[in-house]
Motif scaffolding. Structure first.
Motif, PDB file in Angstrom:
ATOM      1  N   MET A 134      -3.264 -56.503   3.468  1.00 41.87           N
ATOM      2  CA  MET A 134      -3.258 -55.871   4.770  1.00 41.87           C
ATOM      3  C   MET A 134      -4.052 -56.726   5.742  1.00 41.87           C
ATOM      4  O   MET A 134      -4.898 -57.507   5.341  1.00 41.87           O
ATOM      5  N   PRO A 135      -3.842 -56.601   7.070  1.00 42.18           N
ATOM      6  CA  PRO A 135      -4.544 -57.430   8.044  1.00 42.18           C
ATOM      7  C   PRO A 135      -6.038 -57.183   8.000  1.00 42.18           C
ATOM      8  O   PRO A 135      -6.497 -56.107   7.632  1.00 42.18           O
ATOM      9  N   ALA A 136      -6.820 -58.190   8.385  1.00 39.26           N
ATOM     10  CA  ALA A 136      -8.268 -58.024   8.456  1.00 39.26           C
ATOM     11  C   ALA A 136      -8.599 -56.981   9.514  1.00 39.26           C
ATOM     12  O   ALA A 136      -7.916 -56.849  10.532  1.00 39.26           O
ATOM     13  N   PRO A 137      -9.661 -56.166   9.287  1.00 38.95           N
ATOM     14  CA  PRO A 137     -10.032 -55.156  10.284  1.00 38.95           C
ATOM     15  C   PRO A 137     -10.364 -55.784  11.625  1.00 38.95           C
ATOM     16  O   PRO A 137     -10.833 -56.916  11.710  1.00 38.95           O
ATOM     17  N   LYS A 138     -10.109 -55.024  12.693  1.00 35.88           N
ATOM     18  CA  LYS A 138     -10.432 -55.502  14.024  1.00 35.88           C
ATOM     19  C   LYS A 138     -11.947 -55.628  14.173  1.00 35.88           C
ATOM     20  O   LYS A 138     -12.680 -54.738  13.798  1.00 35.88           O
ATOM     21  N   LYS A 139     -12.400 -56.715  14.742  1.00 38.46           N
ATOM     22  CA  LYS A 139     -13.826 -56.958  14.866  1.00 38.46           C
ATOM     23  C   LYS A 139     -14.377 -56.578  16.233  1.00 38.46           C
ATOM     24  O   LYS A 139     -15.557 -56.341  16.399  1.00 38.46           O
ATOM     25  N   GLU A 140     -13.498 -56.534  17.254  1.00 36.65           N
ATOM     26  CA  GLU A 140     -14.012 -56.287  18.598  1.00 36.65           C
ATOM     27  C   GLU A 140     -14.366 -54.822  18.768  1.00 36.65           C
ATOM     28  O   GLU A 140     -13.746 -53.931  18.191  1.00 36.65           O
ATOM     29  N   ALA A 141     -15.419 -54.570  19.527  1.00 41.06           N
ATOM     30  CA  ALA A 141     -15.823 -53.196  19.830  1.00 41.06           C
ATOM     31  C   ALA A 141     -15.000 -52.674  20.998  1.00 41.06           C
ATOM     32  O   ALA A 141     -14.632 -53.421  21.907  1.00 41.06           O
ATOM     33  N   ARG A 142     -14.692 -51.374  20.986  1.00 38.68           N
ATOM     34  CA  ARG A 142     -13.934 -50.791  22.084  1.00 38.68           C
ATOM     35  C   ARG A 142     -14.842 -50.591  23.298  1.00 38.68           C
ATOM     36  O   ARG A 142     -16.024 -50.248  23.152  1.00 38.68           O
TER      37      ARG A 142
ATOM     38  N   PRO B  63      -4.199 -51.448  -0.370  1.00 36.10           N
ATOM     39  CA  PRO B  63      -4.203 -52.890  -0.078  1.00 36.10           C
ATOM     40  C   PRO B  63      -2.953 -53.639  -0.502  1.00 36.10           C
ATOM     41  O   PRO B  63      -2.752 -54.767  -0.062  1.00 36.10           O
ATOM     42  N   TRP B  64      -2.117 -53.053  -1.326  1.00 38.46           N
ATOM     43  CA  TRP B  64      -0.921 -53.771  -1.764  1.00 38.46           C
ATOM     44  C   TRP B  64       0.267 -53.552  -0.827  1.00 38.46           C
ATOM     45  O   TRP B  64       1.292 -54.199  -0.977  1.00 38.46           O
ATOM     46  N   GLU B  65       0.163 -52.666   0.133  1.00 41.11           N
ATOM     47  CA  GLU B  65       1.256 -52.429   1.080  1.00 41.11           C
ATOM     48  C   GLU B  65       1.262 -53.515   2.157  1.00 41.11           C
ATOM     49  O   GLU B  65       0.209 -53.943   2.631  1.00 41.11           O
ATOM     50  N   GLU B  66       2.453 -53.953   2.571  1.00 44.53           N
ATOM     51  CA  GLU B  66       2.560 -54.973   3.610  1.00 44.53           C
ATOM     52  C   GLU B  66       2.143 -54.421   4.972  1.00 44.53           C
ATOM     53  O   GLU B  66       1.451 -55.089   5.741  1.00 44.53           O
TER      54      GLU B  66
END
Length: 477
Positions: free
Chosen positions: A1-9, A118-121
């Motif tokens: 899965m994509p890496a979590p977003k790092k920027e704060a809202r 984590p195994w899902e696209e």
């Protein structure tokens, strides 16, 4: 899965808000506000609402994450929890009756179990749910609620059980035709895996990439693996989990089984938790280490202040000896399970106990007084972890409630002697139905449902003609 977003809202004031710590939790949040933030931060698109059926298979519903957080009422019929492993339904009788209306049961997400898939696209999450009736009552016959009922019985006495499961499983070559026997996989050496590789590091290294995926998938779900080893069988591995709360550990085993199967499929291999998947190879167990602590003091009640064994320790073992044979159908739930339980093998067929003796059913490992525990070596890896833990802890609690005394500990090899356990599924069901104390502690509704399912599964098995019958009976009788 994509890496979590790092920027704060951005905050309402136009500044940059600090990312709440809870959105970074790998496993679990406290409330629905945290759920929304957790899902948004990861960009989760879909969520699987799952719950274990009687076999430990994940049942449930999948939906967009936006619908999950919009106060949607989730429901399932009762049918999946009264179904055999082959998809059939038992006949009414002996206290079991299929509900005429087959009305909906409500799925109640346990937010402490929210985690990634984590195994899902596509970015996907999962959450384990409990089942309740429309009026909010817990559905007594569902496995997670059965375990909760037993844990609650300990809590009423000011006690808290602590468990640590060990799960064995096989990696085998893909086998789409069930008429053919399973065979060991080919490792990185390019040769089929052989047996006799117990604790072999080279044996583990044969599956380095697959095991790496198991670790990575587990880490992304917040699942803790204590150790991983190669067992005696060809392609047989064992994962040990850290000790903790029974419900949390059952959840982990439930998710680990999904995780290991998915990691194996990624490498064109099957992972199987059958008790005896390959003829001539060792069976697969799910050993359960158990201790009990006082909720107020946090002290292990199996040990006295001077470090000696307590009466509660012996009573717990006494309850195991008296009632585990009656609960065997929850530790060995299928016809195949009894192929593992054979004399002169590491899988016990007795109800004896001993100190650091692997030939008995109930082993007391070497430890300091604070770590004193009882290992139940009877369960197969095909057992539903919720039900195996519930049954094992229930047997020990009955022993403590009734002051049951154990036999003397066995100091020699025990498994070549008499057989103390049922030898087949029907006999195990009969003993289970005859133990009123055990049925009461687990719940009469569950006991009747589970027994009916097991009888139906046996009848389905009896319709199959085996290769042994064709080989030895076809031309000889």
């Amino acid at each position: 899965m994509p890496a979590p977003k790092k920027e704060a809202r951005p905050s309402k004031a136009g500044g940059r808000a600090r990312t709440p710590a809870y959105v970074k939790n790998l496993r679990g949040v406290k409330n629905w506000k945290e759920v929304s933030d957790w899902l948004e931060w990861r960009g989760i698109e879909d969520i699987e609402c799952i719950t274990p059926d009687q076999a430990g298979v994940a049942r449930g519903k999948m939906m967009p994450s936006s619908k999950f957080t919009s106060n949607t009422s989730l429901a399932l019929p009762s049918a999946p929890f009264m179904m055999t492993i082959s998809g059939d339904y038992p006949e009414d009788g002996n206290g079991f009756s299929y509900p005429e209306d087959d009305g909906d049961l409500k799925l109640m997400p346990d937010l402490s179990t929210l985690t990634a898939v984590p195994w899902e696209e596509d970015p996907t999450a999962q959450v384990i749910c409990d089942l309740v009736h429309q009026d909010g009552r817990a559905v007594e016959f569902t496995p997670r609620n059965v375990l909760k009922k037993v844990v609650a019985a300990y809590e009423k006495k000011g006690l808290r059980p602590v468990v640590a499961p060990e799960i064995e499983f096989y990696l085998v070559r893909k086998n789409p035709d069930p008429d053919y026997p399973l065979t060991p996989p080919v490792g990185r050496s390019g040769r089929p895996i052989g047996g006799g590789a117990g604790y072999s590091i080279a044996g583990v290294n044969e599956f380095d990439e697959l095991i790496d995926d198991i670790y990575h998938f587990s880490e992304n779900q917040g699942l803790e693996i204590d150790t991983l080893i190669h067992e005696e069988g060809a392609g047989q591995l064992e994962i040990n989990l850290r000790h903790g709360d029974p419900i949390e550990l059952a959840d982990q085993v439930f998710l680990f089984k999904r995780t290991i199967r998915e990691a194996a499929l990624k490498h064109d291999t099957y992972a199987t938790f059958m008790a005896k998947p390959i003829q001539g190879q060792p069976g697969s167990a799910m050993h359960i280490h158990q201790s009990i602590v006082d909720r107020k003091t946090g002290k292990n009640i199996f040990s006295a202040p001077d470090g000696s064994e307590t009466e509660a320790f012996f009573n717990f073992i006494g309850g195991m000896q008296r009632h585990v044979p009656n609960a065997l159908v929850m530790f060995a739930p299928y016809v195949n399970s009894y192929r593992r339980l054979t004399q002169a093998a590491s899988a016990p067929v007795n109800a004896k106990w001993g100190y650091d003796n692997r030939t008995v059913a109930f082993r007391v490992p070497r430890s300091d007084p604070a770590g004193r525990r009882v290992e139940n070596r009877i369960p197969s890896s095909d057992a539903n972890p919720y039900l195996a833990l519930a049954a094992s802890l229930a047997c020990g609690l009955i022993g403590m409630n009734n002051g049951l005394k154990p036999d003397a500990p066995v100091l020699t090899t025990a498994n070549a002697d008499e057989i103390d356990l049922p030898r087949g599924l029907l006999e195990a069901v009969d003993l289970f139905e005859g133990d009123k104390e055990l049925r009461t502690m687990l719940g009469e509704s569950f006991a009747a449902t589970y027994a009916a399912i097991k009888r139906a599964e046996f009848e389905t098995f009896m319709e199959v003609i085996s290769p042994w019958e064709r080989e030895y009976l076809l031309l000889n009788v």
